[in-house]
Design a protein around this motif. Structure first.
Motif, PDB file in Angstrom:
ATOM      1  N   VAL A 171       6.525   2.858 -10.254  1.00 15.93           N
ATOM      2  CA  VAL A 171       5.511   1.820 -10.050  1.00 15.93           C
ATOM      3  C   VAL A 171       5.531   1.327  -8.605  1.00 15.93           C
ATOM      4  CG1 VAL A 171       4.848  -0.546 -10.654  1.00 15.93           C
ATOM      5  CG2 VAL A 171       5.469   1.079 -12.448  1.00 15.93           C
ATOM      6  N   CYS A 172       6.721   1.044  -8.089  1.00 18.89           N
ATOM      7  CA  CYS A 172       6.834   0.531  -6.712  1.00 18.89           C
ATOM      8  C   CYS A 172       6.335   1.541  -5.685  1.00 18.89           C
ATOM      9  CB  CYS A 172       8.280   0.145  -6.423  1.00 18.89           C
ATOM     10  SG  CYS A 172       8.851  -1.328  -7.310  1.00 18.89           S
ATOM     11  N   HIS A 173       6.694   2.819  -5.867  1.00 21.08           N
ATOM     12  CA  HIS A 173       6.236   3.842  -4.923  1.00 21.08           C
ATOM     13  C   HIS A 173       4.745   4.120  -5.064  1.00 21.08           C
ATOM     14  CE1 HIS A 173      10.565   4.615  -4.300  1.00 21.08           C
ATOM     15  NE2 HIS A 173      10.186   5.171  -3.161  1.00 21.08           N
ATOM     16  N   ALA A 174       4.219   4.000  -6.266  1.00 25.24           N
ATOM     17  CA  ALA A 174       2.781   4.168  -6.460  1.00 25.24           C
ATOM     18  C   ALA A 174       2.019   3.051  -5.752  1.00 25.24           C
ATOM     19  CB  ALA A 174       2.441   4.184  -7.950  1.00 25.24           C
ATOM     20  N   PHE A 175       2.516   1.809  -5.878  1.00 26.85           N
ATOM     21  CA  PHE A 175       1.908   0.686  -5.162  1.00 26.85           C
ATOM     22  C   PHE A 175       1.942   0.920  -3.654  1.00 26.85           C
ATOM     23  CE2 PHE A 175       2.802  -2.780  -8.592  1.00 26.85           C
ATOM     24  CZ  PHE A 175       1.730  -2.300  -9.318  1.00 26.85           C
ATOM     25  N   ALA A 176       3.088   1.376  -3.152  1.00 30.83           N
ATOM     26  CA  ALA A 176       3.260   1.568  -1.717  1.00 30.83           C
ATOM     27  C   ALA A 176       2.458   2.746  -1.190  1.00 30.83           C
ATOM     28  CB  ALA A 176       4.742   1.778  -1.394  1.00 30.83           C
ATOM     29  N   THR A 177       2.163   3.716  -2.058  1.00 35.26           N
ATOM     30  CA  THR A 177       1.412   4.903  -1.633  1.00 35.26           C
ATOM     31  C   THR A 177      -0.081   4.632  -1.597  1.00 35.26           C
ATOM     32  OG1 THR A 177       3.095   6.378  -2.554  1.00 35.26           O
ATOM     33  CG2 THR A 177       0.928   7.328  -2.138  1.00 35.26           C
ATOM     34  N   THR A 178      -0.649   4.143  -2.701  1.00 31.89           N
ATOM     35  CA  THR A 178      -2.090   3.894  -2.733  1.00 31.89           C
ATOM     36  C   THR A 178      -2.480   2.753  -1.808  1.00 31.89           C
ATOM     37  OG1 THR A 178      -1.758   2.521  -4.705  1.00 31.89           O
ATOM     38  CG2 THR A 178      -2.427   4.804  -5.053  1.00 31.89           C
ATOM     39  N   GLY A 179      -1.562   1.815  -1.584  1.00 31.80           N
ATOM     40  CA  GLY A 179      -1.812   0.736  -0.640  1.00 31.80           C
ATOM     41  C   GLY A 179      -1.441   1.093   0.782  1.00 31.80           C
ATOM     42  N   THR A 180      -0.921   2.310   0.985  1.00 30.66           N
ATOM     43  CA  THR A 180      -0.438   2.827   2.281  1.00 30.66           C
ATOM     44  C   THR A 180       0.447   1.808   2.994  1.00 30.66           C
ATOM     45  OG1 THR A 180      -2.451   2.156   3.493  1.00 30.66           O
ATOM     46  CG2 THR A 180      -2.393   4.407   2.582  1.00 30.66           C
ATOM     47  N   GLY A 181       1.321   1.163   2.216  1.00 28.20           N
ATOM     48  CA  GLY A 181       2.243   0.198   2.802  1.00 28.20           C
ATOM     49  C   GLY A 181       3.566   0.828   3.193  1.00 28.20           C
ATOM     50  N   GLY A 182       4.051   1.774   2.366  1.00 28.72           N
ATOM     51  CA  GLY A 182       5.211   2.557   2.747  1.00 28.72           C
ATOM     52  C   GLY A 182       6.570   1.950   2.481  1.00 28.72           C
ATOM     53  N   PHE A 183       6.642   0.761   1.869  1.00 30.83           N
ATOM     54  CA  PHE A 183       7.949   0.196   1.546  1.00 30.83           C
ATOM     55  C   PHE A 183       8.521   0.919   0.330  1.00 30.83           C
ATOM     56  CE2 PHE A 183       6.856  -4.106   3.564  1.00 30.83           C
ATOM     57  CZ  PHE A 183       7.529  -3.764   4.718  1.00 30.83           C
ATOM     58  N   SER A 184       9.671   1.512   0.496  1.00 29.67           N
ATOM     59  CA  SER A 184      10.333   2.194  -0.607  1.00 29.67           C
ATOM     60  C   SER A 184      11.390   1.279  -1.210  1.00 29.67           C
ATOM     61  CB  SER A 184      10.988   3.485  -0.115  1.00 29.67           C
ATOM     62  OG  SER A 184      11.755   4.105  -1.122  1.00 29.67           O
ATOM     63  N   THR A 185      11.823   1.597  -2.415  1.00 33.82           N
ATOM     64  CA  THR A 185      12.913   0.836  -3.045  1.00 33.82           C
ATOM     65  C   THR A 185      14.273   1.366  -2.602  1.00 33.82           C
ATOM     66  OG1 THR A 185      12.804   2.311  -4.957  1.00 33.82           O
ATOM     67  CG2 THR A 185      11.541   0.256  -5.076  1.00 33.82           C
ATOM     68  N   LYS A 186      14.265   2.433  -1.803  1.00 32.77           N
ATOM     69  CA  LYS A 186      15.507   3.051  -1.343  1.00 32.77           C
ATOM     70  C   LYS A 186      15.600   2.985   0.181  1.00 32.77           C
ATOM     71  CE  LYS A 186      16.262   4.271  -5.612  1.00 32.77           C
ATOM     72  NZ  LYS A 186      17.259   3.552  -6.425  1.00 32.77           N
ATOM     73  N   GLN A 187      16.806   2.797   0.674  1.00 29.12           N
ATOM     74  CA  GLN A 187      17.023   2.720   2.112  1.00 29.12           C
ATOM     75  C   GLN A 187      16.607   4.003   2.811  1.00 29.12           C
ATOM     76  OE1 GLN A 187      17.899   0.103   3.817  1.00 29.12           O
ATOM     77  NE2 GLN A 187      18.018   1.118   5.812  1.00 29.12           N
ATOM     78  N   ALA A 188      16.809   5.142   2.166  1.00 29.24           N
ATOM     79  CA  ALA A 188      16.463   6.437   2.760  1.00 29.24           C
ATOM     80  C   ALA A 188      15.015   6.825   2.498  1.00 29.24           C
ATOM     81  CB  ALA A 188      17.392   7.525   2.222  1.00 29.24           C
ATOM     82  N   SER A 189      14.223   5.901   1.962  1.00 25.17           N
ATOM     83  CA  SER A 189      12.808   6.134   1.647  1.00 25.17           C
ATOM     84  C   SER A 189      12.671   7.281   0.641  1.00 25.17           C
ATOM     85  CB  SER A 189      12.020   6.411   2.939  1.00 25.17           C
ATOM     86  OG  SER A 189      10.631   6.402   2.706  1.00 25.17           O
ATOM     87  N   VAL A 190      11.617   8.058   0.742  1.00 22.09           N
ATOM     88  CA  VAL A 190      11.369   9.135  -0.225  1.00 22.09           C
ATOM     89  C   VAL A 190      12.410  10.246  -0.091  1.00 22.09           C
ATOM     90  CG1 VAL A 190       9.656  10.828  -1.027  1.00 22.09           C
ATOM     91  CG2 VAL A 190       8.906   8.581  -0.240  1.00 22.09           C
ATOM     92  N   ALA A 191      13.062  10.341   1.063  1.00 21.93           N
ATOM     93  CA  ALA A 191      14.097  11.360   1.263  1.00 21.93           C
ATOM     94  C   ALA A 191      15.252  11.185   0.280  1.00 21.93           C
ATOM     95  CB  ALA A 191      14.620  11.294   2.696  1.00 21.93           C
ATOM     96  N   TYR A 192      15.417   9.990  -0.255  1.00 22.23           N
ATOM     97  CA  TYR A 192      16.497   9.701  -1.201  1.00 22.23           C
ATOM     98  C   TYR A 192      16.445  10.636  -2.413  1.00 22.23           C
ATOM     99  CZ  TYR A 192      18.940   7.205  -4.965  1.00 22.23           C
ATOM    100  OH  TYR A 192      19.753   6.882  -6.023  1.00 22.23           O
ATOM    101  N   TYR A 193      15.246  10.973  -2.857  1.00 26.21           N
ATOM    102  CA  TYR A 193      15.088  11.754  -4.086  1.00 26.21           C
ATOM    103  C   TYR A 193      15.281  13.255  -3.864  1.00 26.21           C
ATOM    104  CZ  TYR A 193      13.240   7.313  -5.629  1.00 26.21           C
ATOM    105  OH  TYR A 193      13.110   5.981  -5.914  1.00 26.21           O
ATOM    106  N   ASN A 194      15.157  13.684  -2.619  1.00 28.80           N
ATOM    107  CA  ASN A 194      15.378  15.103  -2.288  1.00 28.80           C
ATOM    108  C   ASN A 194      14.622  16.018  -3.262  1.00 28.80           C
ATOM    109  OD1 ASN A 194      16.461  17.233  -0.787  1.00 28.80           O
ATOM    110  ND2 ASN A 194      18.256  17.408  -2.117  1.00 28.80           N
ATOM    111  N   SER A 195      13.349  15.702  -3.486  1.00 28.40           N
ATOM    112  CA  SER A 195      12.547  16.430  -4.466  1.00 28.40           C
ATOM    113  C   SER A 195      11.252  16.936  -3.823  1.00 28.40           C
ATOM    114  CB  SER A 195      12.208  15.516  -5.647  1.00 28.40           C
ATOM    115  OG  SER A 195      11.224  16.096  -6.472  1.00 28.40           O
TER     116      SER A 195
END
Length: 369
Positions: A86-110
């Protein structure tokens, strides 16, 4: 979790709010570029958009919400828990970019998550009135839209160049180089600010390309920041027109967009916008220079704040932050963020003496009654 959700929610609300702002409010101020962004090829003017703003707002709200819900589901299918999705979806469609992880999307390594977020960042950087046309099955208008074409080919071109350079200058394989390039280009192009790699470790020539991407920004009428693709198109075509007039002084040429001429008033106001942007940008760089940091840090710190990007280069790169700047510099950055998000002039109007005189006179008249 409460603070992380609040932060994500503010991005989502702000993203939708800025779309409504650009469609309903900015044409009143005559803000150029935004009169080139709309569904009709000639671009909307205030009297075209405002009377139907209620219907337009409902449709855009529906599209915005639907994109968010679809992304939440896709991210959960990729292994994210519901909260992070939910948090990443909000940050993506709103183009805000705040992740819940310090390493951002890189944290998931997916790779799956990276591709999914890349696609939705790209969609969120498109003019939402074009998405409205797409939903209404007016595909030809969408496909023929000049700004969308430039936006698509800009993303494709920068991604291809950076991917090739990464492939030959880093240990990345072809797929990884393409994926990292695609994600970073779209993230900065749309002013989202997510990161899946520390591009400060890339070869310096790529920093220059990413800086250009930051300057261009997303499409007008989207949740993204930046100068906007529509303004870049008009500026480029104006430059070609002026070069042609030097060669053929007696010729008469118009700047065309989507097969129709752009009004001189719009071209003029775009030029004024760019001059104003440069003045504010240069002044901000000068003011934050008193902190004694290097030029790359100062330059990109101002660039990323006025264009609402998030990360910049050097000390404010994807693994850095703004904590080491002085209080004075942080106030400069806050002003730049507000000015850039509100397209400069609506904020600058607050500092114009006549605006306050008009307000005071109106309040005085109101008191008489």
């Amino acid at each position: 979790h409460g603070l992380l959700f609040w932060r994500s929610m503010t991005q989502w609300i702000g993203g939708l709010g800025i779309i409504m702002f650009t469609i309903a409010v900015l044409p009143i101020f005559g803000v150029s570029g935004l009169q080139v962004f709309a569904a009709e090829a000639s671009g909307p003017t205030h009297d075209k958009v405002h009377p139907r703003i209620g219907i337009t707002a409902k449709w855009i709200w529906s599209i915005y919400t639907s994109l968010t819900l679809i992304l939440v589901v896709l991210l959960m299918l990729g292994g994210m828990n519901w909260f992070d999705s939910v948090c990443h979806a909000f940050a993506t469609t709103g183009t805000g970019g705040f992740s819940t992880k310090q390493a951002s999307v890189a944290y998931y390594n997916s790779p799956y998550i990276e591709y999914v977020i890349s696609v939705f960042m790209f969609i969120s950087g498109i003019n939402f009135t074009l998405l409205l046309l797409f939903v209404n099955r007016k595909f030809k208008k969408v496909i023929d839209n000049a700004e969308l074409k430039w936006y698509f080919w800009s993303v494709a071109g920068f991604t291809a160049i950076i991917a090739v350079v990464l492939y030959y200058t880093s240990p990345m394989g072809a797929e990884e180089a393409f994926r990292k390039s695609l994600f970073q280009v779209i993230s900065l192009h749309t002013s989202t600010g997510f990161a899946t790699d520390d591009y400060m470790l890339w070869t310096p020539v790529l920093w220059g390309l990413l800086t250009i991407v930051m300057v261009i920004g997303a499409c007008a009428g989207s949740t993204g920041g930046g100068i906007k693709v529509s303004r870049v198109i008009v500026l480029f075509k104006t430059m070609i027109k002026e070069l042609h007039s030097y060669i053929h002084p007696k010729s008469i040429r118009k700047v065309n967009l989507d097969g129709k001429p752009v009004e001189h008033e719009i071209v003029r106001s775009i030029n004024v916008y760019i001059v104003t942007f440069v003045i504010i940008f240069a002044s901000s760089v000068f003011m934050v220079a008193f902190d004694g940091k290097d030029l790359v840090t100062n330059f990109t710190a101002v660039l990323t704040t006025i264009n609402n990007m998030g990360p910049g280069l050097a000390e404010v790169g994807p693994t850095g932050n703004f904590s080491n700047f002085s209080v004075f510099s942080k106030f400069v950055f806050m002003f730049d963020m507000l000015a850039g998000r509100l397209e400069l002039f609506p904020l600058l109007i607050l500092f114009h003496p006549s605006a306050w005189k008009d307000l005071i006179s109106k309040r005085a008249e109101a008191r008489k009654f």
